[in-house]
Design a protein around this motif. Structure first.
Motif, short mmCIF file in Angstrom:
data_model
loop_
_atom_site.label_atom_id
_atom_site.label_comp_id
_atom_site.label_asym_id
_atom_site.label_seq_id
_atom_site.Cartn_x
_atom_site.Cartn_y
_atom_site.Cartn_z
N ALA A 100 0.83 -1.21 0.00
CA ALA A 100 0.00 0.00 0.00
C ALA A 100 0.87 1.26 0.00
O ALA A 100 0.55 2.24 -0.68
CB ALA A 100 -0.93 -0.01 1.22
N PHE A 101 1.97 1.23 0.74
CA PHE A 101 2.91 2.35 0.67
C PHE A 101 3.45 2.51 -0.75
O PHE A 101 3.60 3.62 -1.25
CB PHE A 101 4.07 2.14 1.64
CG PHE A 101 3.80 2.59 3.05
CD1 PHE A 101 3.42 3.89 3.32
CD2 PHE A 101 3.96 1.71 4.12
CE1 PHE A 101 3.18 4.32 4.62
CE2 PHE A 101 3.73 2.13 5.42
CZ PHE A 101 3.34 3.43 5.68
N GLY A 102 3.74 1.39 -1.39
CA GLY A 102 4.32 1.43 -2.73
C GLY A 102 3.38 1.99 -3.76
O GLY A 102 3.83 2.55 -4.78
N THR A 103 2.08 1.89 -3.53
CA THR A 103 1.09 2.44 -4.47
C THR A 103 0.52 3.78 -3.99
O THR A 103 -0.48 4.24 -4.52
CB THR A 103 -0.07 1.44 -4.66
OG1 THR A 103 -0.69 1.17 -3.40
CG2 THR A 103 0.43 0.13 -5.27
N ASP A 104 1.17 4.36 -2.99
CA ASP A 104 0.75 5.65 -2.44
C ASP A 104 -0.70 5.62 -1.98
O ASP A 104 -1.47 6.55 -2.20
CB ASP A 104 0.96 6.77 -3.47
CG ASP A 104 0.80 8.16 -2.86
OD1 ASP A 104 1.07 8.31 -1.66
OD2 ASP A 104 0.39 9.09 -3.59
N SER A 105 -1.06 4.50 -1.31
CA SER A 105 -2.44 4.34 -0.83
C SER A 105 -2.59 4.68 0.63
O SER A 105 -3.72 4.82 1.12
CB SER A 105 -2.90 2.89 -1.06
OG SER A 105 -2.84 2.55 -2.42
N VAL A 106 -1.47 4.78 1.38
CA VAL A 106 -1.54 5.12 2.81
C VAL A 106 -0.44 6.12 3.13
O VAL A 106 0.57 6.22 2.42
CB VAL A 106 -1.39 3.87 3.71
CG1 VAL A 106 -2.52 2.88 3.47
CG2 VAL A 106 -0.04 3.20 3.51
N ASP A 107 -0.65 6.86 4.21
CA ASP A 107 0.34 7.82 4.69
C ASP A 107 1.08 7.30 5.92
O ASP A 107 2.28 7.55 6.09
CB ASP A 107 -0.34 9.14 5.05
CG ASP A 107 -1.08 9.76 3.87
OD1 ASP A 107 -0.44 9.97 2.83
OD2 ASP A 107 -2.29 10.00 3.99
N VAL A 108 0.34 6.62 6.81
CA VAL A 108 0.90 6.08 8.05
C VAL A 108 0.36 4.67 8.21
O VAL A 108 -0.83 4.42 7.96
CB VAL A 108 0.47 6.93 9.27
CG1 VAL A 108 1.05 6.35 10.56
CG2 VAL A 108 0.90 8.39 9.10
N ILE A 124 12.45 -2.60 -3.48
CA ILE A 124 11.26 -1.79 -3.21
C ILE A 124 11.64 -0.33 -2.95
O ILE A 124 11.17 0.58 -3.61
CB ILE A 124 10.48 -2.36 -2.01
CG1 ILE A 124 10.03 -3.80 -2.30
CG2 ILE A 124 9.27 -1.48 -1.71
CD1 ILE A 124 9.35 -4.49 -1.14
N SER A 125 12.50 -0.12 -1.95
CA SER A 125 13.07 1.21 -1.65
C SER A 125 12.01 2.30 -1.50
O SER A 125 12.10 3.37 -2.09
CB SER A 125 14.08 1.61 -2.74
OG SER A 125 15.16 0.69 -2.78
N ASN A 126 11.00 2.02 -0.67
CA ASN A 126 10.03 3.07 -0.35
C ASN A 126 10.69 4.14 0.50
O ASN A 126 11.55 3.85 1.34
CB ASN A 126 8.84 2.48 0.42
CG ASN A 126 7.90 1.70 -0.47
OD1 ASN A 126 7.78 1.96 -1.66
ND2 ASN A 126 7.22 0.71 0.10
N THR A 247 7.99 9.72 4.05
CA THR A 247 8.82 10.86 4.40
C THR A 247 8.14 12.17 4.05
O THR A 247 8.20 13.15 4.80
CB THR A 247 10.19 10.75 3.70
OG1 THR A 247 10.84 9.54 4.14
CG2 THR A 247 11.07 11.94 4.03
N ALA A 248 7.47 12.20 2.91
CA ALA A 248 6.77 13.42 2.49
C ALA A 248 5.70 13.80 3.50
O ALA A 248 5.57 14.98 3.86
CB ALA A 248 6.16 13.23 1.11
N PHE A 249 4.93 12.83 4.00
CA PHE A 249 3.87 13.13 4.96
C PHE A 249 4.46 13.65 6.26
O PHE A 249 3.94 14.61 6.85
CB PHE A 249 3.02 11.89 5.22
CG PHE A 249 1.84 12.15 6.10
CD1 PHE A 249 0.64 12.62 5.57
CD2 PHE A 249 1.91 11.93 7.47
CE1 PHE A 249 -0.45 12.88 6.39
CE2 PHE A 249 0.83 12.19 8.29
CZ PHE A 249 -0.35 12.67 7.76
N VAL A 250 5.54 13.00 6.73
CA VAL A 250 6.17 13.43 7.98
C VAL A 250 6.68 14.87 7.88
O VAL A 250 6.46 15.70 8.77
CB VAL A 250 7.33 12.47 8.34
CG1 VAL A 250 8.18 13.04 9.46
CG2 VAL A 250 6.79 11.10 8.72
#
Length: 359
Positions: A100-108, A124-126, A247-250
């Protein structure tokens, strides 16, 4: 190495007041499981309300008995940041959260230390930050063998069908246990099953053993026996349920991060100082009894913000734990390569924990 639960030490008057206030937030008679709701109760904010936070936050949670479920059930984030738009989505494993992180579906989201490390590593390297330790995993994740299977140790399972959610902390513990026995993953028939799919396969006797966590673990134990647990592999391969955020959300939402961390800290305080109230809240989210939740607490170690900010975790060795996990995962061909050490160390976000620990 068996982990014991920590009791958070604080001023007696503050603890008493907090316990009294928090106990009023949970109706222990509630039995509904609000999977489709943002929270099961409308609780008062246990920290200072911040009405200036207006961000949208997409949160990934898992059905694991820790403070995240207390926060969700009591609606603390919604109460503490009334002008934020907060949505919750349930996932069955850390591997699903990583995707889900990889598809930009969640922030936390909540993911174990192994899938989090895998997410930070090639291929992966998210771009993530580790922001909280929900729990240190002990006997809560265990290898269970069917009662009709003649195997009392991991070597005796050679050639048999062993289920585990791939890219999870349980998977990491299983790989570490195999390595310790001088075995490889090919010595058993590993089957990738999510916890919710595992029970049906177990009942149909399509698998001989499974390494999994609560509440599925307790269901398997009705007709199975524990052979190993994460506590047995903790010395060489400690595992955690972590919270990570992009990182962007933080970087864009430091105020949100501080409030989020503060309410998670309040939830840990409740679990350690008022476990009955916490269990009543978590039971609603898991759809089980408070008594079952209380029995599951003993399999985890729950750390306060002040404990997490110390040298053993965010203030020192947590980055090294991620590096050690990556070193092991690359030997198991679970990741392509290990990043330079500073990339794991720079993925540890300390600002919010340090701020909450200092309050």
């Amino acid at each position: 190495m068996t982990q014991s639960r920590v009791r958070i030490l604080s001023l007696a008057a503050l603890v008493g007041a907090a316990a009294l206030a928090l106990s009023g937030c949970v109706d222990s008679g509630r039995t509904d499981n609000p999977d489709s709701e943002q929270g099961g109760a409308s609780g008062e904010c246990p920290v200072e309300v911040n009405e200036e936070v207006t961000t949208s936050a997409r949160l990934a949670y898992q059905p694991i008995p820790n403070g995240d479920l207390v926060v969700r059930d009591l609606g603390w984030l919604e109460a503490c940041m009334p002008n934020a738009e907060i949505t919750w989505d349930q996932f069955s494993s850390g591997g699903e959260v990583v995707r889900a992180f990889g598809t930009d579906s969640v922030d936390v989201g909540l993911a174990g230390s192994s899938p989090t490390t895998k997410s930070l590593s090639p291929p992966i390297s998210n771009d993530l930050q580790v922001i909280w330790i929900h729990d240190v995993i002990g006997e809560a994740e265990s290898l269970v063998v069917q009662q009709n299977v003649d195997a009392g140790s991991l070597p005796e399972l050679e050639g048999m069908r062993v289920a585990v959610p791939f890219a999870s902390t349980a998977h990491y513990s299983l790989l570490a246990a195999l390595d310790r026995e001088g075995m490889t993953p090919s010595d058993v028939e590993l089957i990738n099953l999510s916890p919710d799919a595992m029970l049906a396969a177990w009942e149909r006797e399509e698998i001989d053993a499974a390494w999994v966590w609560a509440p599925t673990l307790q269901q398997l134990l009705e007709t199975g026996e524990i052979v190993l647990s994460a506590a047995d592999t903790a010395e060489e391969a400690p595992t955690f349920d972590l919270a990570a955020a992009t990182t962007a959300f933080v970087e864009e939402n430091p105020d949100f991060m501080e409030v989020w961390t503060a309410v998670q800290n309040e939830a840990v305080t409740m679990i350690n100082d008022d476990p009955d109230t916490a269990a009543a809240s978590i039971a609603v989210q898991l759809g089980i009894t408070p008594e079952e939740v209380l029995s599951q607490f003993d399999g985890y170690l729950y750390l306060s913000a002040s404990e997490q900010s110390g040298e053993q975790y965010f203030g020192g060795t947590l980055g090294q734990n991620l590096i050690d996990t990556a070193d092991f995962l690359v030997t198991q061909q679970e990741i392509d390569e290990v990043n330079p050490p500073e990339e794991y160390e720079n993925a540890i976000y300390t600002d919010a924990i340090d701020a909450v620990a200092g309050q």
